[in-house]
Design an enzyme around this catalytic site. Structure first.
Site, PDB file in Angstrom:
ATOM      1  N   LYS A 159     -28.033  -0.447  18.677  1.00 43.92           N
ATOM      2  CA  LYS A 159     -27.288  -0.569  17.420  1.00 43.92           C
ATOM      3  C   LYS A 159     -27.885  -1.799  16.737  1.00 43.92           C
ATOM      4  CE  LYS A 159     -22.570  -0.550  15.606  1.00 43.92           C
ATOM      5  NZ  LYS A 159     -22.738   0.495  14.607  1.00 43.92           N
TER       6      LYS A 159
HETATM    7  N1  PMP Z   1     -23.702   6.746  14.849  1.00 46.26           N
HETATM    8  C1  PMP Z   1     -23.970   5.688  14.051  1.00 46.26           C
HETATM    9  C2  PMP Z   1     -25.231   5.676  13.267  1.00 46.26           C
HETATM   10  C3  PMP Z   1     -23.059   4.622  13.975  1.00 46.26           C
HETATM   11  O1  PMP Z   1     -23.313   3.575  13.181  1.00 46.26           O
HETATM   12  C4  PMP Z   1     -21.858   4.675  14.732  1.00 46.26           C
HETATM   13  C5  PMP Z   1     -20.867   3.547  14.637  1.00 46.26           C
HETATM   14  N2  PMP Z   1     -21.136   2.533  15.551  1.00 46.26           N
HETATM   15  C6  PMP Z   1     -21.638   5.794  15.535  1.00 46.26           C
HETATM   16  C7  PMP Z   1     -22.580   6.805  15.571  1.00 46.26           C
HETATM   17  C8  PMP Z   1     -20.410   5.883  16.394  1.00 46.26           C
HETATM   18  O2  PMP Z   1     -20.462   4.949  17.428  1.00 46.26           O
HETATM   19  P1  PMP Z   1     -19.140   4.315  18.061  1.00 46.26           P
HETATM   20  O3  PMP Z   1     -18.242   5.442  18.372  1.00 46.26           O
HETATM   21  O4  PMP Z   1     -19.626   3.601  19.256  1.00 46.26           O
HETATM   22  O5  PMP Z   1     -18.585   3.406  17.027  1.00 46.26           O
END
Ligand code: PMP
Length: 306
Positions: A159
């Site tokens: 991320k």
């Molecule tokens: N895909 C992307 C590109 C994101 O930015 C996020 C948000 N973090 C998610 C999926 C979902 O991830 P999470 O459930 O861990 O927030």
């Protein structure tokens, strides 16, 4: 925006919100090599509780590892700092943003381990990312003209700050075209994810979600797979196409910010009944019960702010 945020944790100490500034020549600002998390804390009867704190902090450290950034704290120290930040800001429920970035040293692309690494945690009140109306009635989505990354273009398991430039383009394009959110296809043309959400579809009672290749491995995605299986649904991780999605019975996005948001329309085609479907509602209501501490079976997913 940023309602309720008073103090920001930086490198082990709290600063007043307005004093948490950084130099304009900080490396990450120019090239996007930084890693971050988005975490939610919910109000429960036993006080504020951070949802899946350990998993988020683990992903932060994994993102840093991919970019060979050394976070000068342990995972446990960051877990505690996050809980302290919520407490210090006296927030009952909030969105939490830890970020690790390269500071001021030089602007060459050759970063090394002697580069300054700043670790920051902010928290503020943030309601439903795609709107309360979206949570109950679903949102309108458009397939983006931008693609999700090839696995060797960008580290999709991380991320990372720079990963989001395409998301910002896609989100803007979707909003300008009168939609609520964008849907990315992967480089082979299969459905990947939203600009900041993972995606699920339901057909004939079976739940499908794309495998973790070109997408972020969402922690909400993981929670929803567990919840859906515990509710007795079969969940299959496999690729699907956008036309398969047009004829799905139900569809929804998942994410920390987006929580569980039904999709009522894709590219002008209503999905199923054109609003939140029955299975989506069941999964969504279980998710909200869990995060609000009303379902004890999953209490190990909550870290309470004491
Ligand atoms: N895909 C992307 C590109 C994101 O930015 C996020 C948000 N973090 C998610 C999926 C979902 O991830 P999470 O459930 O861990 O927030």
């Amino acid at each position: 925006m940023f309602e309720g945020g008073k103090f920001i944790w930086r490198n082990g100490e709290f600063l007043k919100w307005e004093d948490a500034t950084t130099h304009v020549l900080s490396h990450t600002l120019h090239y996007g090599v930084g890693v971050f998390e988005g975490i939610r804390c919910y109000e429960t009867d036993e006080g504020p509780a951070v949802f899946r704190l350990k998993e988020h902090v683990k992903r932060l450290f994994e993102s840093a590892k991919i970019f060979m950034m050394e976070i000068p704290f342990t995972e446990e120290e960051i877990n505690n700092a996050i809980l302290d930040t919520v407490k210090k800001n006296e927030l009952k429920s909030c969105y939490i943003r830890p970020i690790v970035y390269y500071g001021y040293k030089s602007l060459g692309l050759a970063v090394s381990n002697d580069f300054p690494v700043d670790t920051v945690i902010a928290a503020w009140s943030w309601g439903a990312y795609l709107g309360e109306e979206g949570i109950s009635n679903g949102i309108k989505v458009k397939t983006s003209s931008f693609n999700r990354f090839h696995v060797n273009t960008i580290a999709t398991r991380a991320k990372a700050c720079g990963n989001y430039i395409t998301s910002v383009l896609a989100k803007r394009e979707a909003l300008m075209s009168g939609y609520d959110e964008a849907l990315f296809l992967d480089p082979d043309g299969y459905v990947a994810e939203g600009s900041g959400e993972n995606i699920f579809i339901i057909k004939d009672g079976v739940v499908y979600t794309p495998p973790v290749t070109s997408i972020l491995k969402g922690i909400t995605r993981d929670s929803i797979i567990t919840i859906a299986r515990d509710l007795g649904y079969e969940v299959i991780e496999r690729r699907f196409t956008r036309d398969e999605m047009y004829i799905a019975d139900e569809a929804f996005f998942t994410g920390t910010a987006a929580e569980v948001t039904p999709i009522r329309e894709l590219d002008g085609r209503p999905i199923g009944i054109g609003r939140r479907g029955k299975i989506t509602e069941k999964i969504q209501s279980t998710f909200f019960e869990i995060v609000k501490g009303k379902n004890k079976k999953y209490s190990n997913w909550l870290a309470f702010v004491k």
